[in-house]
Design a protein around this motif. Structure first.
Motif, PDB file in Angstrom:
ATOM      1  N   VAL A   1      12.679   4.493  -1.194  1.00 37.40           N
ATOM      2  CA  VAL A   1      11.768   3.587  -0.483  1.00 37.40           C
ATOM      3  C   VAL A   1      11.467   4.121   0.923  1.00 37.40           C
ATOM      4  O   VAL A   1      10.318   4.104   1.376  1.00 37.40           O
ATOM      5  N   SER A   2      12.496   4.610   1.612  1.00 40.63           N
ATOM      6  CA  SER A   2      12.285   5.188   2.940  1.00 40.63           C
ATOM      7  C   SER A   2      11.328   6.368   2.877  1.00 40.63           C
ATOM      8  O   SER A   2      10.411   6.503   3.712  1.00 40.63           O
ATOM      9  N   LEU A   3      11.522   7.237   1.883  1.00 45.48           N
ATOM     10  CA  LEU A   3      10.656   8.399   1.739  1.00 45.48           C
ATOM     11  C   LEU A   3       9.233   7.979   1.398  1.00 45.48           C
ATOM     12  O   LEU A   3       8.258   8.576   1.889  1.00 45.48           O
ATOM     13  N   MET A   4       9.071   6.944   0.594  1.00 44.35           N
ATOM     14  CA  MET A   4       7.744   6.485   0.212  1.00 44.35           C
ATOM     15  C   MET A   4       7.017   5.864   1.400  1.00 44.35           C
ATOM     16  O   MET A   4       5.819   6.095   1.602  1.00 44.35           O
ATOM     17  N   VAL A   5       7.726   5.086   2.205  1.00 41.84           N
ATOM     18  CA  VAL A   5       7.103   4.494   3.392  1.00 41.84           C
ATOM     19  C   VAL A   5       6.676   5.588   4.366  1.00 41.84           C
ATOM     20  O   VAL A   5       5.598   5.523   4.972  1.00 41.84           O
ATOM     21  N   TYR A   6       7.504   6.610   4.504  1.00 42.03           N
ATOM     22  CA  TYR A   6       7.133   7.735   5.369  1.00 42.03           C
ATOM     23  C   TYR A   6       5.901   8.458   4.823  1.00 42.03           C
ATOM     24  O   TYR A   6       5.027   8.888   5.584  1.00 42.03           O
ATOM     25  N   THR A   7       5.815   8.609   3.504  1.00 43.49           N
ATOM     26  CA  THR A   7       4.646   9.242   2.896  1.00 43.49           C
ATOM     27  C   THR A   7       3.391   8.412   3.137  1.00 43.49           C
ATOM     28  O   THR A   7       2.316   8.957   3.412  1.00 43.49           O
ATOM     29  N   LEU A   8       3.505   7.103   3.042  1.00 46.56           N
ATOM     30  CA  LEU A   8       2.362   6.234   3.342  1.00 46.56           C
ATOM     31  C   LEU A   8       1.941   6.374   4.804  1.00 46.56           C
ATOM     32  O   LEU A   8       0.748   6.313   5.126  1.00 46.56           O
ATOM     33  N   MET A   9       2.915   6.560   5.696  1.00 45.71           N
ATOM     34  CA  MET A   9       2.581   6.795   7.094  1.00 45.71           C
ATOM     35  C   MET A   9       1.783   8.089   7.247  1.00 45.71           C
ATOM     36  O   MET A   9       0.800   8.163   7.998  1.00 45.71           O
ATOM     37  N   ALA A  10       2.192   9.149   6.526  1.00 41.78           N
ATOM     38  CA  ALA A  10       1.462  10.410   6.575  1.00 41.78           C
ATOM     39  C   ALA A  10       0.047  10.250   6.011  1.00 41.78           C
ATOM     40  O   ALA A  10      -0.914  10.823   6.537  1.00 41.78           O
ATOM     41  N   ILE A  11      -0.084   9.466   4.944  1.00 38.56           N
ATOM     42  CA  ILE A  11      -1.419   9.202   4.380  1.00 38.56           C
ATOM     43  C   ILE A  11      -2.276   8.429   5.377  1.00 38.56           C
ATOM     44  O   ILE A  11      -3.469   8.720   5.551  1.00 38.56           O
ATOM     45  N   ALA A  12      -1.686   7.459   6.045  1.00 38.75           N
ATOM     46  CA  ALA A  12      -2.429   6.701   7.053  1.00 38.75           C
ATOM     47  C   ALA A  12      -2.864   7.593   8.206  1.00 38.75           C
ATOM     48  O   ALA A  12      -3.954   7.412   8.772  1.00 38.75           O
ATOM     49  N   CYS A  13      -2.034   8.568   8.568  1.00 36.90           N
ATOM     50  CA  CYS A  13      -2.411   9.524   9.612  1.00 36.90           C
ATOM     51  C   CYS A  13      -3.626  10.331   9.179  1.00 36.90           C
ATOM     52  O   CYS A  13      -4.559  10.565   9.973  1.00 36.90           O
ATOM     53  N   GLY A  14      -3.667  10.778   7.920  1.00 33.11           N
ATOM     54  CA  GLY A  14      -4.834  11.485   7.412  1.00 33.11           C
ATOM     55  C   GLY A  14      -6.065  10.604   7.357  1.00 33.11           C
ATOM     56  O   GLY A  14      -7.192  11.069   7.622  1.00 33.11           O
ATOM     57  N   PHE A  15      -5.880   9.327   7.038  1.00 35.05           N
ATOM     58  CA  PHE A  15      -7.006   8.386   7.041  1.00 35.05           C
ATOM     59  C   PHE A  15      -7.581   8.224   8.450  1.00 35.05           C
ATOM     60  O   PHE A  15      -8.797   8.158   8.639  1.00 35.05           O
ATOM     61  N   LEU A  16      -6.699   8.182   9.447  1.00 39.18           N
ATOM     62  CA  LEU A  16      -7.153   8.091  10.834  1.00 39.18           C
ATOM     63  C   LEU A  16      -7.952   9.330  11.238  1.00 39.18           C
ATOM     64  O   LEU A  16      -9.015   9.220  11.870  1.00 39.18           O
TER      65      LEU A  16
END
Length: 269
Positions: free
Chosen positions: A139-154
């Motif tokens: 779960v921690s790794l998945m939340v971090y991956t979503l953060m990286a995806i959000a950074c790319g979206f930005l």
């Protein structure tokens, strides 16, 4: 001393006599005692350490992949067709994020499977791993991956080009890696580096995994699921902040045609 030079044999004899005299007078002794078991095992240490190493490649790859998806939909021709369609832009952006999130979930599952495979090939025992700590780490790794995806979206919503995105992602990923506590032990890091690390998501990913297994920064406190939840929540807040900034900047670009498609505006003039 130069004023009282002695032969090597005399110097050795004097040193041994002094050591023997000190040993008779000293009350310090070395005794054997049972070491305290901190509850950690080679399996849990190997699994947690391998998951931590994923913060750099994930932050290096996922923002670029998300940027390519978002920038494709921001192309002039595609954007005109989307604007003329009855579909809402928020719904389209949500579908883009859902697609990237699904890809991120598959990447996390594959990375976790590769971690188990590497441990098996290296002959590391799986003792200490259970469904709870493995699941929470995932779960921690998945939340971090979503953060990286959000950074790319930005980055994609801000109108960055591919070269600028690659440069920013490389610098940002290196900064996060070197200040997260994964590359260096925390007790060897200077205080300014630790302060910078706590302002970035990589530190809190490592902290959440440490609190699941009672390692690293959590070696003194042990397993603490509440601390895991707070650390993972901070990583999720980074993701929410990036998404909100991306939505705001995307709305500004749509409201100003000169920012959205400057070439088209020049042709119109």
């Amino acid at each position: 001393m130069p004023q009282a030079q002695r032969t090597l044999d005399a110097a050795m004899a004097t040193t041994l006599d002094a050591a023997t005299a000190d040993m008779k007078q000293s009350h310090i002794a070395v005794v054997s005692s049972d070491s305290e078991d901190d509850g950690t095992t080679p399996g849990s240490s190997a699994f947690a350490g391998t998951l931590k190493t994923g913060l750099y490649p994930l932050l290096l790859v996922m923002p670029v992949c998300t940027f390519l998806v978002v920038s494709t939909f921001n192309d002039n021709e595609i954007r005109r067709r989307l604007y003329s369609s009855p579909a809402r832009l928020v719904s389209l952006e949500a579908q883009q994020m859902l697609t990237c999130g699904t890809f991120g979930l598959l990447v996390c599952a594959a990375y976790t499977a590769v971690t188990f495979l590497l441990m098996a090939l290296a002959g590391v025992s799986f003792t200490g791993l259970n469904a709870v700590n493995v699941g929470l780490s995932f779960v921690s790794l998945m939340v971090y991956t979503l953060m990286a995806i959000a950074c790319g979206f930005l980055l994609g919503s801000s109108g960055f080009n591919e070269m600028a995105t690659n440069g920013f992602v490389n610098v940002f990923a290196l900064l996060v890696m070197f200040t997260s506590g994964m590359a260096f032990p925390v007790d060897m890091m200077p205080d300014p580096m630790i302060i910078i690390g706590k302002l970035l998501p990589g530190w809190w990913l490592c902290s959440s995994i440490d609190h699941v297994f009672g390692l690293g920064t959590a070696s003194s406190s042990g397993v603490d699921y509440g601390a895991w939840a707070s650390s993972t929540g901070l990583v999720a807040m980074f993701a929410v902040a990036f998404i909100c900034l991306g939505l705001a900047l995307g709305r500004i670009r749509r409201a100003r045609p000169t920012l959205a498609s400057p070439a088209t505006t020049q042709l119109a003039k």
